[in-house]
Scaffold this active site. Structure first.
Site, PDB file in Angstrom:
ATOM      1  N   GLU A   1      -4.130   4.014 -16.105  1.00 56.40           N
ATOM      2  CA  GLU A   1      -2.947   4.320 -15.268  1.00 56.40           C
ATOM      3  C   GLU A   1      -1.649   4.694 -15.952  1.00 56.40           C
ATOM      4  O   GLU A   1      -0.968   5.490 -15.244  1.00 56.40           O
ATOM      5  CB  GLU A   1      -2.730   3.180 -14.139  1.00 56.40           C
ATOM      6  CG  GLU A   1      -2.255   1.928 -14.720  1.00 56.40           C
ATOM      7  CD  GLU A   1      -1.961   0.945 -13.368  1.00 56.40           C
ATOM      8  OE1 GLU A   1      -1.482   1.257 -12.301  1.00 56.40           O
ATOM      9  OE2 GLU A   1      -2.236  -0.154 -13.890  1.00 56.40           O
TER      10      GLU A   1
ATOM     11  N   CYS B   1       6.700   4.912   0.762  1.00 61.54           N
ATOM     12  CA  CYS B   1       8.219   5.053   1.435  1.00 61.54           C
ATOM     13  C   CYS B   1       8.921   4.034   1.262  1.00 61.54           C
ATOM     14  O   CYS B   1       8.747   2.951   1.410  1.00 61.54           O
ATOM     15  CB  CYS B   1       7.955   5.859   2.846  1.00 61.54           C
ATOM     16  SG  CYS B   1       6.956   7.126   3.078  1.00 61.54           S
TER      17      CYS B   1
ATOM     18  N   LYS C   1       3.554   1.684  -6.044  1.00 65.26           N
ATOM     19  CA  LYS C   1       3.675   0.333  -6.067  1.00 65.26           C
ATOM     20  C   LYS C   1       3.201  -0.274  -4.855  1.00 65.26           C
ATOM     21  O   LYS C   1       2.279  -1.394  -5.271  1.00 65.26           O
ATOM     22  CB  LYS C   1       5.039  -0.202  -6.065  1.00 65.26           C
ATOM     23  CG  LYS C   1       5.241  -1.525  -6.509  1.00 65.26           C
ATOM     24  CD  LYS C   1       4.778  -1.917  -8.081  1.00 65.26           C
ATOM     25  CE  LYS C   1       4.757  -3.348  -8.244  1.00 65.26           C
ATOM     26  NZ  LYS C   1       3.820  -3.835  -9.480  1.00 65.26           N
TER      27      LYS C   1
HETATM   28  C1  F6R Z   1      -2.383  -1.439 -11.006  1.00 65.33           C
HETATM   29  C2  F6R Z   1      -1.733  -1.966  -9.378  1.00 65.33           C
HETATM   30  C3  F6R Z   1      -2.420  -1.596  -8.247  1.00 65.33           C
HETATM   31  C4  F6R Z   1      -2.315  -2.761  -7.206  1.00 65.33           C
HETATM   32  C5  F6R Z   1      -3.256  -2.437  -5.922  1.00 65.33           C
HETATM   33  C6  F6R Z   1      -3.166  -3.511  -4.887  1.00 65.33           C
HETATM   34  O1  F6R Z   1      -1.640  -1.722 -11.815  1.00 65.33           O
HETATM   35  O2  F6R Z   1      -0.794  -2.211  -9.505  1.00 65.33           O
HETATM   36  O3  F6R Z   1      -4.087  -1.207  -8.658  1.00 65.33           O
HETATM   37  O4  F6R Z   1      -3.029  -3.976  -7.928  1.00 65.33           O
HETATM   38  O5  F6R Z   1      -2.739  -1.341  -5.576  1.00 65.33           O
HETATM   39  O6  F6R Z   1      -1.787  -3.909  -4.913  1.00 65.33           O
HETATM   40  P1  F6R Z   1      -1.488  -5.189  -4.376  1.00 65.33           P
HETATM   41  O7  F6R Z   1      -1.571  -6.371  -5.269  1.00 65.33           O
HETATM   42  O8  F6R Z   1       0.184  -5.214  -3.752  1.00 65.33           O
HETATM   43  O9  F6R Z   1      -2.343  -5.598  -3.056  1.00 65.33           O
END
Ligand code: F6R
Length: 596
Positions: free
Chosen positions: A476, A2, A591
């Site tokens: 993905e 969100c 994200k």
């Molecule tokens: C893949 C992707 C996710 C993140 C995961 C961890 O492209 O973006 O697998 O790597 O959700 O996210 P962070 O690095 O923000 O902890």
């Protein structure tokens, strides 16, 4: 996940500012959106779907008010319906609330409120908040106290923003979910992430857990849970608004892939001294770990696997854990340093793992891209990867910068025999990445294999995490089956899947024992008629058994891992583009994953 936006001081442009802010938060992933404007009364507009659906709904309405809040929702309680979209209101429509996170005690609060005569219109946990505010207002509290009293009843994680009819202010509070204020000359903003208001200001104040903010015509105040004023630092955001635009690229992902030379330069700037063969990572250099445990998820986990190898190579016991497993079964820590690798610094699984480690008395370090993120603030130390904002949901430039930063960490806190060679390879890395971006044959490979049944990726040593990452990126954004393996594992089962319609991407650099063994695995694949794409520096004879070659310059294997990944990012990107996928916002992904 969100997203929240709020603003005060934008006059007639309040509504447009909110919707613009929401569009800048789209990258977080969402399934519904809404806004509320407040004057002597509160008006809301919200619906399931995209920001454009909200714009359309707003085109039939005249919402007025000079303070407001907005929200993009990623469903956690209840499906993505209009009713469940935020903002949520009280029984009289005098209060509107948006919320990120999960209110763990919402059911008991809801039962209590329903028993007291309140009517609920959604399935969300959030809706208890406006009803609690309503109760407090009816009991005689002023709007600020009413919001405070409601917040004090909540358990769980939240970033909450609220408006109350007749009060030209936005109120906000956070616990375990990010909130940042933006300070412009004649307006004040509130958001879950800076891009929401970056077009208006670069001056920001990060709220900490337990803090409460009031934004009104006089500016802003931050108080603690007792109401005492908290003196906050005002930070300047270093990237400019253009960095959150696409700069002529068709997708953010492609732009971010091309930003990697610059991101790497930023990561290395001022931290490596080639002459002396040393790395300067400030106080972190004194950490002297005797053991290192990495915790991370997804792409960051693949970076963590690389980091663990670096420390093992330096003679320091080290292991990478999936954060979601670590949090519920913390292994013995001893005096290990626990390193959370997290681009966003907000991933719930990683934060839980780091908290579990802290409870066990471990020293913690966040390797993150986001200054002021929860991981950065909660850990004892932070090492910033300095990649700049990453908007595409698929992590690209942050992975390259994580690998570079982890090399700096290993070099700066331990000693390896080949530090000079690694430092020189790191120095060459941005230029080598640029060469690959300019010359990669990835698009041709994508064209040839866009209809493949599945894609396999293999590598040994530093190339194993890259094989895993290559597969994750492919699945993905293309929605096609892809798997990555340690090359030696192929013959222990996965070989059964290999056919003439399953290209195998083999990462092979150097000509040592590892390389020769991987070439052996390539021969096994070739014998089963699978097309082979070798990602290689040409030192081994892998090209003899490959149908295609994606070329790498000769460099240290640690840097070669970063470079091989650039080719694989491009193969996935072009395959997804040819298949017409929604590259920057792939289905079912967010994200920043702020729930466990
Ligand atoms: C893949 C992707 C996710 C993140 C995961 C961890 O492209 O973006 O697998 O790597 O959700 O996210 P962070 O690095 O923000 O902890």
């Amino acid at each position: 996940m969100c997203g929240i936006i709020g603003c005060v001081g934008r006059g007639d442009e309040t509504l447009d500012t909110l919707v613009h802010g929401l569009s800048k938060l789209e990258y977080r992933g969402y399934d519904s959106a809404g806004v509320a404007l407040s004057s002597d009364h509160v008006e809301i507009c919200k619906n399931s779907g995209k920001i454009d659906d909200l714009r359309e709904a707003l085109s039939d309405r005249t919402l007025s008010g000079s303070v407001g809040i907005g929200h993009t929702r990623w469903s956690t309680h209840g499906p993505p319906t209009d009713a469940n979209a935020h903002p949520h209101q009280d029984c009289h429509g005098d209060v509107a609330v948006v919320h990120n996170g999960i209110i763990e005690n919402y059911q008991s609060l809801r039962d209590e409120l329903v028993a007291a005569g309140h009517t609920f219109t959604s399935d969300t946990d959030t809706e208890v908040v406006p009803h609690l505010i309503e109760d407090a207002l009816e009991a005689g509290s002023d709007p600020e106290d009413a919001v405070r009293e409601a917040i004090s009843r909540l358990e769980g994680s939240y970033a909450v923003a609220a408006v109350v009819a007749g009060c030209d202010a936005v109120f906000a509070a956070r616990n375990d979910s990010p909130l940042v204020l933006g300070l412009a000359e004649d307006a004040t903003f509130l958001a879950s992430d800076v891009p929401a208001f970056r077009d208006f200001t670069d001056q920001v104040v990060y709220l900490a857990d337990g803090e409460f903010a009031r934004l009104d015509a006089d500016g802003w105040t931050v108080t603690d849970s007792d109401g005492s004023v908290v003196e906050k630092d005002v930070d300047t955001v270093e990237w400019d608004p253009e960095e959150t635009g696409k700069s002529g690229y068709e997708h953010y992902m492609l732009k971010e892939i091309h930003e990697q030379p610059r991101a790497l330069r930023q990561c290395l700037r001022g931290r490596v001294d080639e002459l002396s063969g040393t790395v300067d990572i400030g106080d972190l250099g004194d950490l002297s770990p005797t053991g290192v445990q990495f915790v991370a998820c997804g792409t960051s986990y693949h970076a963590a696997l690389h980091g663990a190898q670096l420390f093992r190579e330096a003679g320091i016991p080290s292991q990478a854990f999936l954060a979601s497993e670590y949090a519920t079964a913390t292994p013995p820590i001893g005096d290990a340093l626990v390193v959370g690798v997290t681009q966003s610094g907000e991933t719930a699984d990683t934060l839980s793992a780091l908290r579990a480690a802290r409870r066990r008395g471990a020293r913690t370090l966040a390797v993150t891209n986001v200054v002021g993120s929860t991981a950065a603030r909660e850990c004892d130390h932070a090492l910033y990867i300095r990649a700049g904002p990453e908007i595409g949901v698929a992590a690209t430039k942050t992975f390259a910068s994580q690998l570079a930063a982890l090399n700096l960490l290993a070099l700066g806190t331990s000693s390896t025999g080949d530090a000079r060679q690694v430092i020189s390879a790191l120095r060459d890395l941005p230029g080598h990445v640029q060469e690959i971006l300019d010359e990669s044959a990835a698009q041709e490979i994508a064209e040839i294999y866009q209809d493949a049944d599945a894609y396999f990726f293999i590598g040994r040593g530093y190339h194993e995490p890259v094989a895993l990452e290559g597969a994750l990126k492919m699945k993905e954004i293309t929605y096609k089956h892809a798997e990555g393996f340690a090359a030696g594992e192929l013959k222990h089962g996965p070989l059964a899947l290999v056919t003439e319609n399953t290209p195998v991407f083999a990462i092979v650099t150097g000509d040592d024992e590892r390389a020769r063994k991987t070439v052996g695995n390539v021969k096994e694949v070739e014998a089963r008629d699978a097309p082979v794409v070798a990602i290689t520096d040409g030192q081994s004879d892998v090209s003899r058994y490959a149908d295609h070659v994606l070329e790498l310059p000769e460099t240290h294997p640690r840097a070669a891992a970063v470079l091989a990944n650039i080719h694989l990012q491009l193969v996935s990107y072009h395959t997804a583009a040819l298949l017409g996928r929604n590259i920057d916002k792939p289905r079912n992904l967010a994200k920043s994953v702020t729930v466990e």
